[in-house]
Design a protein around this motif. Structure first.
Motif, short mmCIF file in Angstrom:
data_model
loop_
_atom_site.label_atom_id
_atom_site.label_comp_id
_atom_site.label_asym_id
_atom_site.label_seq_id
_atom_site.Cartn_x
_atom_site.Cartn_y
_atom_site.Cartn_z
N ASN A 179 -33.53 -26.84 8.20
CA ASN A 179 -32.84 -27.15 6.94
C ASN A 179 -32.99 -26.19 5.96
OD1 ASN A 179 -34.41 -28.60 5.53
ND2 ASN A 179 -34.36 -30.29 6.82
N ALA A 180 -32.34 -27.13 4.76
CA ALA A 180 -32.41 -26.73 3.35
C ALA A 180 -33.99 -26.15 2.71
CB ALA A 180 -30.77 -27.07 2.65
N ASP A 181 -34.17 -27.15 3.43
CA ASP A 181 -35.61 -27.67 3.09
C ASP A 181 -36.96 -26.75 3.51
OD1 ASP A 181 -34.65 -28.78 0.20
OD2 ASP A 181 -34.27 -30.09 1.34
N PHE A 182 -36.83 -26.06 4.84
CA PHE A 182 -37.90 -26.06 5.40
C PHE A 182 -37.41 -25.25 6.22
CE2 PHE A 182 -39.50 -30.41 3.40
CZ PHE A 182 -40.60 -30.37 3.07
N LYS A 183 -38.21 -24.42 7.16
CA LYS A 183 -38.19 -23.15 8.32
C LYS A 183 -39.14 -23.36 8.70
CE LYS A 183 -34.32 -22.20 6.43
NZ LYS A 183 -32.53 -22.79 7.38
N VAL A 184 -39.16 -24.15 9.90
CA VAL A 184 -40.17 -23.62 11.20
C VAL A 184 -40.10 -23.09 12.56
CG1 VAL A 184 -39.56 -25.47 12.46
CG2 VAL A 184 -41.94 -25.68 12.26
N PHE A 185 -41.52 -22.79 12.62
CA PHE A 185 -41.57 -21.88 13.84
C PHE A 185 -42.62 -21.37 14.45
CE2 PHE A 185 -39.79 -19.33 10.19
CZ PHE A 185 -38.34 -18.82 10.74
N LEU A 186 -42.83 -21.71 15.96
CA LEU A 186 -43.21 -21.84 16.59
C LEU A 186 -44.23 -20.60 17.68
CD1 LEU A 186 -42.74 -25.03 18.70
CD2 LEU A 186 -44.71 -24.31 16.96
N PHE A 187 -44.88 -20.32 17.85
CA PHE A 187 -45.21 -18.90 18.37
C PHE A 187 -46.26 -19.26 19.66
CE2 PHE A 187 -44.08 -17.48 14.69
CZ PHE A 187 -42.90 -16.25 14.49
N ASN A 188 -45.76 -18.13 20.57
CA ASN A 188 -47.18 -18.45 22.21
C ASN A 188 -46.78 -17.14 22.54
OD1 ASN A 188 -48.25 -18.83 24.28
ND2 ASN A 188 -47.06 -18.96 25.59
N LYS A 189 -48.17 -16.42 21.86
CA LYS A 189 -48.57 -14.91 22.96
C LYS A 189 -48.93 -15.10 23.86
CE LYS A 189 -47.64 -13.03 18.12
NZ LYS A 189 -46.83 -11.93 18.12
N VAL A 190 -49.07 -14.36 24.63
CA VAL A 190 -50.08 -14.05 26.34
C VAL A 190 -49.58 -12.83 26.42
CG1 VAL A 190 -47.51 -14.21 27.30
CG2 VAL A 190 -50.23 -14.80 28.64
N SER A 191 -51.13 -12.33 26.39
CA SER A 191 -52.02 -11.59 26.84
C SER A 191 -50.83 -10.48 27.72
CB SER A 191 -52.82 -10.54 26.56
OG SER A 191 -53.09 -11.28 28.07
N LYS A 192 -50.61 -9.24 28.04
CA LYS A 192 -49.73 -8.97 29.51
C LYS A 192 -50.65 -8.79 30.92
CE LYS A 192 -46.81 -5.02 27.22
NZ LYS A 192 -46.16 -4.16 27.07
N THR A 193 -51.81 -8.86 30.53
CA THR A 193 -53.04 -9.25 32.08
C THR A 193 -52.82 -10.93 32.08
OG1 THR A 193 -54.54 -10.16 30.01
CG2 THR A 193 -54.41 -7.43 30.89
N GLY A 194 -52.41 -11.39 31.03
CA GLY A 194 -52.23 -12.98 31.39
C GLY A 194 -53.57 -14.10 31.26
N GLU A 195 -53.97 -12.80 30.57
CA GLU A 195 -55.02 -13.77 29.77
C GLU A 195 -55.15 -14.03 28.11
OE1 GLU A 195 -57.84 -11.00 31.79
OE2 GLU A 195 -58.15 -11.81 33.77
N GLY A 196 -55.88 -15.19 28.05
CA GLY A 196 -55.31 -15.53 26.73
C GLY A 196 -54.29 -16.27 26.16
N ASN A 197 -54.00 -16.87 25.34
CA ASN A 197 -52.73 -16.75 24.74
C ASN A 197 -53.58 -16.96 23.15
OD1 ASN A 197 -52.35 -18.26 27.16
ND2 ASN A 197 -50.32 -18.28 26.35
N VAL A 198 -52.47 -16.70 22.21
CA VAL A 198 -52.22 -17.21 20.83
C VAL A 198 -50.72 -18.07 19.98
CG1 VAL A 198 -51.91 -16.44 18.73
CG2 VAL A 198 -53.16 -15.23 20.21
N LEU A 199 -51.54 -19.00 19.68
CA LEU A 199 -50.55 -20.57 19.74
C LEU A 199 -50.16 -20.64 18.26
CD1 LEU A 199 -51.31 -23.25 22.37
CD2 LEU A 199 -50.23 -20.91 22.85
N ASN A 200 -49.60 -20.49 17.82
CA ASN A 200 -49.46 -20.57 16.43
C ASN A 200 -47.94 -21.72 16.41
OD1 ASN A 200 -47.15 -19.63 13.48
ND2 ASN A 200 -49.64 -18.86 13.45
N VAL A 201 -47.82 -21.95 14.76
CA VAL A 201 -46.58 -22.58 14.26
C VAL A 201 -47.09 -22.53 12.58
CG1 VAL A 201 -48.63 -25.02 13.95
CG2 VAL A 201 -46.09 -24.89 13.58
N THR A 202 -45.67 -22.22 12.28
CA THR A 202 -45.64 -21.91 10.90
C THR A 202 -44.61 -22.19 10.12
OG1 THR A 202 -46.01 -19.72 11.43
CG2 THR A 202 -45.49 -19.47 9.45
N LEU A 203 -44.87 -23.06 9.13
CA LEU A 203 -43.41 -23.31 8.19
C LEU A 203 -43.55 -23.09 7.08
CD1 LEU A 203 -42.64 -27.30 8.40
CD2 LEU A 203 -43.39 -26.12 6.27
#
Length: 207
Positions: A179-203
């Motif tokens: 909105n006018a005061d906040f921007k929020v992002f969620l990320f799910n990164k996964v290796s191409k082998t399908g093993e291991g994830n990185v989860l992130n929230v950035t505000l």
């Protein structure tokens, strides 16, 4: 471990930015008991997205609640070398992290806060003096990537803005709101082998 670079976040804020509060996103809002005794973060049945929701998504941009959990649950602070995948101390006013054990599961947690990046300011000039708060959970290979992806979709409560974007060694799915005061992002990164994830929230807050 998946190496990454993420520069891009109360209840009313998350509901306003991502829409109606779905079941997983609402869980953390109901937990107001003391952390160590009644947080629900001690059992073997805690899923990684449930942990991410409680530790990161339900806390940012405030930092002290995460620090309190780290202290009360005995998480091991990361060294400067171990913090390197989360960024450089030259780029962040705050950069800290812990090795996390929840039941039989192990995670690595990174927390950063500082001025909004040049990329953000370019996209959103009104946020030139804004603050970026980022919370990242690195999962072990024992977690099923497809299950994590499904649970992250439920947590976001809306369709991703980009899905399975090829970034070399990883595929990245992202969600965004704001909105006018906040921007929020969620990320799910996964290796191409399908093993291991990185989860992130950035505000990104305007102030």
């Amino acid at each position: 471990m998946i190496r990454f670079a993420l520069r891009y976040p109360g209840r009313s804020l998350r509901t306003a930015l991502f829409g109606a509060c779905v079941s997983m996103a609402c869980v953390s809002l109901a937990w107001v008991a003391p952390v160590a005794a009644q947080s629900g973060l001690e059992g073997d049945a805690i899923t990684p997205v449930f942990a991410f929701n409680r530790i990161c998504y339900g806390q940012v941009p405030a930092l002290q609640g995460i620090r309190n959990m780290a202290t009360q649950l005995g998480w091991k602070p990361l060294t400067d070398d171990e913090l390197a995948p989360f960024g450089s101390k030259a780029d962040w006013a705050t950069l800290e992290g812990w090795d996390v054990q929840l039941g039989n599961a192990f995670y690595r947690l990174g927390l950063s806060q500082g001025p909004a990046s040049d990329d953000i300011v370019t996209q959103f000039p009104d946020f030139e003096t804004g603050t970026s708060t980022s919370c990242t959970l690195i999962l072990g290979d024992e977690h099923d990537a497809a299950t994590v992806a499904s649970q992250m979709q439920e947590l976001a409560g809306k369709e991703p803005v980009q899905a399975a974007v090829d970034e070399g060694s990883v595929l990245t799915t992202s969600w965004a709101g704001g909105n006018a005061d906040f921007k929020v992002f969620l990320f799910n990164k996964v290796s191409k082998t399908g093993e291991g994830n990185v989860l992130n929230v950035t505000l990104i807050s305007k102030e």
